[in-house]
Design a protein around this motif. Sequence first.
Motif, PDB file in Angstrom:
ATOM      1  N   PHE A  35      54.368  -6.913  89.861  1.00 27.56           N
ATOM      2  CA  PHE A  35      52.981  -6.263  90.996  1.00 27.56           C
ATOM      3  C   PHE A  35      54.450  -5.076  92.137  1.00 27.56           C
ATOM      4  N   GLN A  72      55.179  -2.942  95.587  1.00 27.17           N
ATOM      5  CA  GLN A  72      55.495  -3.714  96.225  1.00 27.17           C
ATOM      6  C   GLN A  72      54.174  -2.607  97.050  1.00 27.17           C
ATOM      7  N   HIS A 117      51.185  -7.930  96.967  1.00 26.39           N
ATOM      8  CA  HIS A 117      52.227  -7.521  96.187  1.00 26.39           C
ATOM      9  C   HIS A 117      51.788  -6.828  94.841  1.00 26.39           C
ATOM     10  N   TRP A 118      50.587  -6.149  94.925  1.00 28.12           N
ATOM     11  CA  TRP A 118      49.554  -6.040  94.266  1.00 28.12           C
ATOM     12  C   TRP A 118      49.182  -3.987  94.443  1.00 28.12           C
ATOM     13  N   THR A 175      50.747 -15.303  94.837  1.00 31.17           N
ATOM     14  CA  THR A 175      51.455 -14.264  95.698  1.00 31.17           C
ATOM     15  C   THR A 175      50.897 -15.054  96.585  1.00 31.17           C
ATOM     16  N   ASN A 201      52.895 -12.265 100.453  1.00 37.30           N
ATOM     17  CA  ASN A 201      53.355 -10.854 100.272  1.00 37.30           C
ATOM     18  C   ASN A 201      52.269 -11.300 101.442  1.00 37.30           C
ATOM     19  N   THR A 211      58.352 -18.223  98.274  1.00 43.69           N
ATOM     20  CA  THR A 211      57.675 -17.935  96.990  1.00 43.69           C
ATOM     21  C   THR A 211      56.318 -18.074  96.282  1.00 43.69           C
TER      22      THR A 211
END
Length: 733
Positions: free
Chosen positions: A11, A13, A110-111, A121, A125, A694
């Motif tokens: 990913f 950030q 994150h993408w 995620t 995220n 996580t």
Amino acid sequence: MQIVNLSRRRFIQGTGALTLGIMAPVALGQAGAPGVAFSSSPAGEAAFRPNAFVRIGIDDTVTVIAKHLEMGQGVYTGLATLVAEELDADWKNVRVEGAPADAKRYNNLHWGAVQGTGGSTAIANSFDQLRAAGAAARAMLVSAAAKRWKVDPAQIVVRQGVMSHLASGRSARFGELAEAAAQEPVPEHIKLKTPDQYVYIGKRAPRRDVQAKTDGSAKFTQDMQLPGMLTALVARPPKFGAKLKSFDASAAKAVPGVVEVVQIPTGVAVLARDFWSARRGRDALKVEWDEGAALRLSSQEIMAQYYELAKQPATVARKDGDPEAALMRAAKRLEAAYEFPYLAHAALEPMNCVVHLQHDRCEIWNGEQFQTVDQLNVAETVGLQPEQVHINMLYAGGSFGRRANPQSDYLVEAASIAKAIGGRAPVKLVWTREDDMRAGYYRPMYLHVLRGGIDAEGRPIAWHQRIVGQSIGAGTPFESLLVKDGIDHTSVEGAANLPYAIPALAVELRTTQIGVTVLWWRSVGSTHTAYATEVFLDELAAAAGKDPFRYRRELLQQKPRHLAVLDLAAEKAGWDKPLAPGKRGERRGRGIAVHSCFNSYVAQVAEVTVQDDGSFTVDRVVCAVDCGIAINPDIVKAQMEGGIGFGLSPALMSAITLRDGAPEQSNFHDYQVLRINDMPDIEVHIVPSQEKPTGVGEPGTPVVAPAVANALYAATGQRLRKLPFDREALKRG
């Protein structure tokens, strides 16, 4: 279609960072210009919209706008917890609503500039972003109270949706000050709570979706009914690569309730006033398929090809030292091959979608997982701009990766049907279980061939692993990010990053070109790499005459988080205590495995009992997980339990097999999944942590199969190198 900064695995950030508790305001998104909105609303409507994620009504209702899909994993509860924590809301007044498709406000950080749910995620995220959203709303409410009461904001205490000024005895609920708070400026800097101040985070809180799913008010796609809506089923080619040659719709159109039959790129769609009429109409179609370019191979033939390919050098994904030289000087050498079949996602709710196409707008209702990708693909299909595609995110009855499809297959199919009829009626596309099971987008078939060597003291000094299978990323918009130097990251993850201290190690990949459509499946590459690596390591331990738990410990001394879960699982399972003996004729065994994926660490100990006829039961699984801060420990445990059940299915019974290019399985009678009566007793232990959270949706899945396989070896002395397990091999000879 070109998509940048888009990847399920590595990913990038996105914008919106927090440092030392200070929040950059861009992370919150905007509710509307100039950033806040208010209205003289009746009870239940939002009087206060401080940002894109929070709405507060004058009736004290706090609505959290969830940018991630709730598909059973508990994300609505997790996201609401983050907001409620910093807002100091009353949990019973918190509600959750799915966000619209809008990557500018609701992107997965994150993408990059992409909205979607996947890769475990969602909480990771959102952790800083959603807490900041709650903290900003709280600060504005406090500011409004301070002005009304003419007191210092620092003297105001907020607890469970009530603001209090102890010195004057004044207090007010959120709803009483909602409209006043809407007049306050959005704070530029916010200090977030420290862990010792948490009220909700780390505690068990009732899930926000339980009541709606219990009383039937939860909206799934199948619940959608629009005026004049037609239900569509599609006749698709029976083999991968086949195409429509011709069709006769006269018998289908004669079925009462059938309104129209249209050709679309994927086949022939039958539209009717209800599902059963559409089903009968599709059954009555006379279709001829062109199979000139169709896949003709069986699963056995594909695997035979893989074995031949495994004899040839492949692309190097990782190389430490010289494994070939180390193998030559090893005191003992081992070789093993592990086979993995195609797997269907088999979500409880098959694919479905509602589309209402108009000349300047396309509206979609769906258990929506990949908003930005789906907007782009649907827009291209119907000839609109992506911003003209409006997606309503409903609940989903599972996905396991299936709904996050780079081709947006079933959404594009529904949009194609709506386009084919000129948009004159809303269309509900329904896939039957058989449609879903035979459609492809499977977890790829893989073969792993491993060679290893140990020295005179039993230490592993050489490891060579060659993986053969299809690429998930190739041919998709993700290819430039997932495939680097000929290596699809999803094919080698869990192997190329093997944590064990082995001085000479190589991992190679041979990517195949097979005409079966493939896709990520819960825990993606780790579904096969964890099994191959953890069973082969067990084989090395046995060859060295070492305890498999202690063997792993020796090799993980530089990996403290792996070591922590390994030790905790072994301790809680009573590894050093003998198993209670079984009944006469029963053989019992215990096995262990540890693996890391999605930045979480999981170890599991499995206990099994084997009968003389080769039948066996998985009696107990002890799981230890390190997922950073456990936002809601109950949901973490539930996800580990669900992941273990999901991972047991392909170990014990699930497989998609091909005959002459066509899938042989069609429903749960021949693609079996774990039933509740086969579920083992499960204990989940969470490693205390102050690390950021996580993933938990996927990391529990890949560990259980190797733990069970290692337990079966301990009980029978038989190594199982092909999934699902061959129970014949476990019979007492």
